[in-house]
Enzyme design. Structure first.
Site, PDB file in Angstrom:
ATOM      1  N   HIS A 154      15.314  -3.703 -17.182  1.00  0.00           N
ATOM      2  CA  HIS A 154      16.553  -3.030 -17.600  1.00  0.00           C
ATOM      3  C   HIS A 154      16.556  -1.584 -17.097  1.00  0.00           C
ATOM      4  O   HIS A 154      15.514  -1.048 -16.742  1.00  0.00           O
ATOM      5  CB  HIS A 154      16.675  -3.020 -19.133  1.00  0.00           C
ATOM      6  N   LYS A 158      17.116   2.253 -21.637  1.00  0.00           N
ATOM      7  CA  LYS A 158      16.868   1.283 -22.725  1.00  0.00           C
ATOM      8  C   LYS A 158      15.685   1.740 -23.573  1.00  0.00           C
ATOM      9  O   LYS A 158      14.645   2.122 -23.045  1.00  0.00           O
ATOM     10  CB  LYS A 158      16.613  -0.113 -22.136  1.00  0.00           C
TER      11      LYS A 158
HETATM   12  P1  NAD Z   1      24.748   3.632 -26.347  1.00  0.00           P
HETATM   13  O1  NAD Z   1      23.673   4.553 -26.854  1.00  0.00           O
HETATM   14  O2  NAD Z   1      25.459   3.977 -25.083  1.00  0.00           O
HETATM   15  O3  NAD Z   1      25.858   3.396 -27.488  1.00  0.00           O
HETATM   16  C1  NAD Z   1      25.606   3.339 -28.864  1.00  0.00           C
HETATM   17  C2  NAD Z   1      26.757   4.075 -29.552  1.00  0.00           C
HETATM   18  O4  NAD Z   1      26.646   3.854 -30.972  1.00  0.00           O
HETATM   19  C3  NAD Z   1      26.710   5.598 -29.323  1.00  0.00           C
HETATM   20  O5  NAD Z   1      27.968   6.031 -28.856  1.00  0.00           O
HETATM   21  C4  NAD Z   1      26.377   6.150 -30.699  1.00  0.00           C
HETATM   22  O6  NAD Z   1      26.940   7.425 -30.928  1.00  0.00           O
HETATM   23  C5  NAD Z   1      27.008   5.073 -31.584  1.00  0.00           C
HETATM   24  N1  NAD Z   1      26.526   5.114 -32.968  1.00  0.00           N
HETATM   25  C6  NAD Z   1      25.255   5.313 -33.430  1.00  0.00           C
HETATM   26  N2  NAD Z   1      25.239   5.329 -34.775  1.00  0.00           N
HETATM   27  C7  NAD Z   1      26.523   5.150 -35.173  1.00  0.00           C
HETATM   28  C8  NAD Z   1      27.161   5.092 -36.448  1.00  0.00           C
HETATM   29  N3  NAD Z   1      26.465   5.228 -37.601  1.00  0.00           N
HETATM   30  N4  NAD Z   1      28.495   4.882 -36.491  1.00  0.00           N
HETATM   31  C9  NAD Z   1      29.234   4.740 -35.356  1.00  0.00           C
HETATM   32  N5  NAD Z   1      28.674   4.818 -34.115  1.00  0.00           N
HETATM   33  C10 NAD Z   1      27.339   5.005 -34.036  1.00  0.00           C
HETATM   34  O7  NAD Z   1      24.038   2.199 -26.221  1.00  0.00           O
HETATM   35  P2  NAD Z   1      24.541   0.895 -25.445  1.00  0.00           P
HETATM   36  O8  NAD Z   1      23.884   0.823 -24.110  1.00  0.00           O
HETATM   37  O9  NAD Z   1      26.020   0.776 -25.540  1.00  0.00           O
HETATM   38  O10 NAD Z   1      23.842  -0.243 -26.341  1.00  0.00           O
HETATM   39  C11 NAD Z   1      24.044  -0.325 -27.749  1.00  0.00           C
HETATM   40  C12 NAD Z   1      23.236  -1.480 -28.315  1.00  0.00           C
HETATM   41  O11 NAD Z   1      23.713  -2.721 -27.774  1.00  0.00           O
HETATM   42  C13 NAD Z   1      21.737  -1.441 -27.959  1.00  0.00           C
HETATM   43  O12 NAD Z   1      21.003  -1.936 -29.066  1.00  0.00           O
HETATM   44  C14 NAD Z   1      21.629  -2.384 -26.778  1.00  0.00           C
HETATM   45  O13 NAD Z   1      20.336  -2.931 -26.616  1.00  0.00           O
HETATM   46  C15 NAD Z   1      22.625  -3.436 -27.212  1.00  0.00           C
HETATM   47  N6  NAD Z   1      23.156  -4.305 -26.135  1.00  0.00           N
HETATM   48  C16 NAD Z   1      23.301  -5.609 -26.461  1.00  0.00           C
HETATM   49  C17 NAD Z   1      23.869  -6.479 -25.555  1.00  0.00           C
HETATM   50  C18 NAD Z   1      24.111  -7.901 -25.980  1.00  0.00           C
HETATM   51  O14 NAD Z   1      24.683  -8.696 -25.197  1.00  0.00           O
HETATM   52  N7  NAD Z   1      23.727  -8.282 -27.205  1.00  0.00           N
HETATM   53  C19 NAD Z   1      24.276  -6.035 -24.294  1.00  0.00           C
HETATM   54  C20 NAD Z   1      24.116  -4.668 -23.990  1.00  0.00           C
HETATM   55  C21 NAD Z   1      23.567  -3.804 -24.935  1.00  0.00           C
END
Ligand code: NAD
Length: 265
Positions: A154, A158
């Site tokens: 990744h 990450k």
């Molecule tokens: P990122 O850090 O870009 O986004 C996370 C967002 O959540 C940020 O904008 C942050 O400010 C916000 N956040 C944190 N706490 C919060 C709260 N209490 N209330 C509202 N917003 C809040 O991360 P990302 O790359 O978008 O990934 C997010 C998650 O999704 C990670 O755990 C990643 O591993 C996961 N992910 C899962 C998949 C899937 O298919 N399941 C795919 C991609 C990413």
């Protein structure tokens, strides 16, 4: 169907808002962010370079649940636990993509799912979910003459390892062999490890650049090797899968579902 996006300013959050607006029959109910985010009060439409929606990004996730039929959550484990509680209170659909959840977190989400339809998947891509099904089947057919290792790569941002998808693939392989993953896993190798025990399921993690997500499951025996590989080239596949899951869950009773349920795999 009105869909709200918690963590709407994140890499996935922005993509999810775009996908909801592009999907026929769906409307964006709004988005939430952390209280200290400088996006609070901004219009999600403007944030995406589209026409304004006439709503403001809020720090009040409860208000977003009230305005939505379903909420999609790709945030952090702590935030996701709070959102699961809001889903239980409101009975609204919750789709969880957040990874890095502990066993206790998963138990709390499971309890919330008694009162609301919750879809949770470490990876929402259709291709990866096919890979999960193929991995389970291959592990059952090949048996433990074949050593299983799961390799994932990744992007450099990450924060958790191995990836939630890699662990999901490990669980699928373990289930094909009718064993519990945590009895046979080795999450990393370093130093004098000794020979590989029979039945072990190993993991190797690579991090770098802008890689969206590569996963391979390697079955290695004496004389041959089978490799099943999936490579995501755009995060849009996760957003499309999550919106599909939200629409499917709206027709389901409360319960904890996976993407394999959504796809009927
Ligand atoms: P990122 O850090 O870009 O986004 C996370 C967002 O959540 C940020 O904008 C942050 O400010 C916000 N956040 C944190 N706490 C919060 C709260 N209490 N209330 C509202 N917003 C809040 O991360 P990302 O790359 O978008 O990934 C997010 C998650 O999704 C990670 O755990 C990643 O591993 C996961 N992910 C899962 C998949 C899937 O298919 N399941 C795919 C991609 C990413």
């Amino acid at each position: 169907m009105k869909i709200g996006i918690v963590g709407c300013g994140g890499r996935m959050g922005r993509m999810l808002m775009d996908e909801v607006m592009e999907t026929e029959g769906c409307a964006l109910a709004g988005g939430s962010e952390r209280p200290d985010s400088d996006l609070i009060g901004r219009d999600p439409g403007e944030l995406l370079g589209r026409r304004p929606l006439g709503v403001a990004i809020t720090a009040d996730a409860g208000a977003l649940f009230a305005a939505s039929d379903a909420v999609i959550d790709f945030t952090t484990p702590a935030a996701t636990l709070a959102h699961a509680d809001l889903a239980a209170r409101s009975g609204k659909v919750l789709v969880i993509g957040t990874t890095g959840l502990s066993k206790d977190d998963e138990a709390a989400i499971s309890a919330a799912a008694c009162r609301a339809p919750v879809v949770m998947a470490p990876n929402f891509s259709v291709g990866v979910n096919l890979l999960l099904a193929l991995t389970e089947r291959a592990a059952a057919i090949l048996g433990d003459d074949y050593d299983i290792d799961i390799v994932e790569m990744h992007h450099r941002h990450k924060v958790d390892a191995p990836s939630g998808t890699a662990l999901g693939l490990g669980r699928a392989a373990a289930s094909g062999r009718a064993v519990a993953l945590d009895q046979v896993w080795r999450k990393s190798r370093d130093g004098h490890t000794g020979a590989r025990p029979r039945g072990e399921i190993g993991f190797a993690t690579l991090r770098g650049g802008d890689v969206v997500g590569d996963h391979s499951v390697i079955f290695a025996a004496e004389g041959e090797r089978v490799e099943l590989t999936h490579k995501a080239s755009s995060r849009v596949v996760f957003a499309k899968g999550a919106v599909r899951a939200a629409r499917w869950a709206a027709t389901q009773p409360p319960g904890l579902y996976t993407m394999r349920d959504v796809l009927g795999l």
